[in-house]
Write an enzyme that holds these catalytic residues in place. Structure first.
Site, short mmCIF file in Angstrom:
data_model
loop_
_atom_site.label_atom_id
_atom_site.label_comp_id
_atom_site.label_asym_id
_atom_site.label_seq_id
_atom_site.Cartn_x
_atom_site.Cartn_y
_atom_site.Cartn_z
CB SER A 1 -0.97 -0.03 1.19
OG SER A 1 -2.03 0.88 1.00
CG ASP B 1 -3.94 -1.77 -0.26
OD1 ASP B 1 -3.16 -2.51 0.37
OD2 ASP B 1 -4.01 -0.55 -0.09
#
Length: 632
Positions: free
Chosen positions: A122, A455
């Site tokens: 991320s 993600d």
């Protein structure tokens, strides 16, 4: 439920994937002979080779002498380079800035040159992207970061141009919208370069080997049930794929279309801005993300109406846009049916004498039956209606002939396709390079034409699975946690993952984790009889923040918008993250000496879990994984 790409009739047509004879291990197929001559067929192959890929092996071998040289400068004598990995967690812009601070101070203290791997999830992938595209020059990166935030630099028009261009692609999804209009603004950086451009710096061993993490969102059930290793997907400058399967495609061909291991259609490599949007696509709860994206969509819609539709557009243009917007705002509202009627009327005004045309009859029937349709039927028909206007296909229905001006068409297509992706909540759509590949036994892995990558922080907010067996055997893990909330949740989640997959990991006691989380220190060292040594560094801790940890967390919330970041806030966050390295330099050196003197043991890892078949493949529904507190 299998997902499909935007404006694709396949969502209604079930497929019967072919069952192919397995290929021998490591084998792959060449692409068809009619491909453009510019395509390197040898490099375009899908590889099914367990373990490290040859390019990574070569890069690690080149890096090893430089690691030994760095250790010698740190007064550590070693005959063989230890495998040390630095991990960066997610955490949005907070993680991006803090990770850059850690990289900068690790370099300043001479520690970074002893690191073999950098891996991130991320927000930390954003920092790594800047680090590698600037050749690891942390002073220049930091100066440029401060300049961008001081001047509040961001080019909306350029970002919008990129997004509209992406909307022309076959597999456009919300990831494109998020990447070019949200992440580029959050980082104040629009990166045109590609991941493969990092090859040279890692092939000559100058920089640690980078690993960027994502997960296969369609496998969320397999993750929730048994922490399936196949869920994890990785990107390096050389390859992209499933490390648990040893199944990869060259990074330059990630997104290209493959079938039976052969390249069918070559696509240009996506830029780093898109990948940053894919890697960093879960910065808040699904509810907050929807609210934020809808607000951005409505803002762009008003910009279009004010600047273009009022001057050049037609009633049909505006009616179609208002229809999509109404459905996005409230799918259960009667306003959608009213907007359909408005669109029907606009078409009649545009061509009043042609009511007998098939599209008019089809739209009239859609309006009449709207209230009797299920939510799924409404969504599919609206998608096909939009696609009929934009010329993208859809259900077998007449393409509606509108007088949309060419100057508006691309922008309208972009907004309408974004609307379709929003109500389907579709992210990370990409061609499955394993589609109908005979070397993969698991039907769930080779029967899907499309993947949906998101993600990795929604699974574990630090990329532990990518540096642990059976993927890699790292001796020392430097885990920098920039997460919101409990800074030990990543440890807890990693321990649970390792327990379920029988992977060596330091023992973790829940009582200790709970006690530590109440007043976290700046460093924790976890060791077991086998497996890696883990050094865990919470960003905000009692040693650097005193009793004001909550204040620091509130000041730098994960979804804090970039416009509220002042230069002072950026500078303070960099300093806090650097201070954690300064305070713990001796601790890091001590553990480096220990793993050099006595490398950790790695028992034979149970690989049976890799042969498990994935069941219940799902589409990209809202994914909210709750990690249990049970550990090994």
């Amino acid at each position: 439920m299998l997902k499909t790409g935007p404006c694709s009739p396949a969502m209604l047509l079930p497929r019967n994937p072919r069952h192919l004879e397995p290929l021998s291990p490591g084998s792959s197929s060449r692409g068809p002979e009619n491909l453009p001559t510019t395509v390197d067929m040898e490099s375009a192959e899908v590889s099914i080779i367990p373990g490290l890929q040859k390019e990574e092996k070569a890069a690690v071998e080149k890096r090893s002498p430089k690691v030994l040289k760095a250790l010698k400068k740190l007064s550590i004598q070693a005959n063989e380079a230890p495998v040390i990995a630095m991990l960066g967690s997610g955490g949005g812009l907070r993680a991006h800035i803090a990770c850059l601070g850690v990289l900068s101070e690790m370099r300043e203290q001479g520690l970074l040159d002893a690191v073999m791997y950098l891996a991130a999830v991320s927000g930390s992938t954003w920092a790594m992207s800047s680090f590698y595209t600037n050749s690891g020059d942390t002073k220049a990166i930091e100066a440029e970061l401060k300049r961008r935030f001081d001047q509040k630099e961001w080019d909306l028009d350029k970002s919008l141009e990129k997004t509209v261009k992406a909307a022309k692609l076959e597999n456009y999804s919300l990831t494109d919208f998020w990447a070019y209009l949200v992440v580029s603004k959050q980082t104040r950086e629009l990166q045109d370069s590609c991941l493969s451009s990092m090859k040279k710096q890692v092939e000559d061993g100058t920089l640690p080997y980078p690993i960027f993490a994502a997960i296969d969102d369609d496998l969320q059930t397999a993750w929730e049930r048994k922490k399936a290793q196949k869920t994890w997907f990785e990107f390096t400058p050389h390859h992209a794929g499933y490390p648990a399967l040893g199944a990869y495609v060259p990074t330059t061909h990630f997104g290209s279309k493959f079938k039976e291991g052969r390249l069918i259609k070559s696509e240009s490599e996506r830029d780093l801005t898109f990948l940053k949007g894919l890697w960093g696509s879960a910065l808040a709860s699904t509810k907050d993300m929807k609210k934020f994206i809808l607000a951005q969509f409505l803002s762009l819609k008003e910009k279009l109406k004010m600047n273009y539709l009022s001057k050049e557009g037609t009633g049909v243009d505006e009616a179609l846009l208002e229809l999509v917007t109404a459905y996005l705002q409230d799918q259960s509202s009667n306003s959608t049916q009213r907007r359909l009627q408005t669109l029907q009327q606009a078409l009649q005004v545009e061509r009043p004498d042609q009511d007998s045309e098939p599209e008019h009859a089809w739209l009239a029937k859609m309006v009449q039956n709207w209230s009797q349709m299920s939510w799924e039927e409404q969504g599919r028909l609206l998608e096909s209606l939009v696609c009929s206007f934009t010329g993208q296909g859809g259900l077998p229905m007449p393409r509606i002939r509108s007088t949309i001006k060419e100057s508006l068409k691309d922008f309208l297509d972009f907004l309408n396709k974004t609307g379709v992706c929003f109500w389907k909540w579709e992210w990370g759509t990409i061609h499955n390079f394993l589609y109908e590949h005979g070397g993969i036994r698991d039907e769930a892995m080779h029967s899907r034409e499309l993947l949906h990558l998101v993600d990795a922080g929604v699974a574990i907010n630090t990329p532990y699975p990518l540096v642990l067996p059976p993927m890699r055997e790292v001796h020392l893990i430097l885990s920098f946690d920039f997460s919101a909330g409990d800074p030990f949740e990543t440890i807890r989640a990693a321990a649970d993952y390792c327990h379920q997959n029988k992977i060596p990991f330091p023992p973790v006691e829940e009582a200790k984790l709970e006690a530590w989380s109440k007043a976290p220190a700046d460093c924790y060292i976890l060791k077991g009889e086998t497996g890696p040594v883990v050094m865990h560094f919470p960003l905000f801790n009692t040693d650097t923040c005193g009793d004001e940890i909550q204040m620091w967390n509130d000041r730098y919330s994960t979804f804090k918008l970039v416009d509220s970041y002042t230069l002072d806030l950026v500078t303070q966050l960099l300093e806090v993250s650097k201070n954690n390295i300064r305070r713990n330099k001796e601790n890091i050196l001590r553990e480096m000496r220990n793993v050099v003197r006595e490398p950790p043991k790695f028992l034979e890892v149970n690989k049976d879990s890799l042969e498990d078949m994935v069941e219940d493949v799902e589409g990209s529904q809202a994914m909210e994984i709750k990690i249990t507190h049970t550990t090994a």
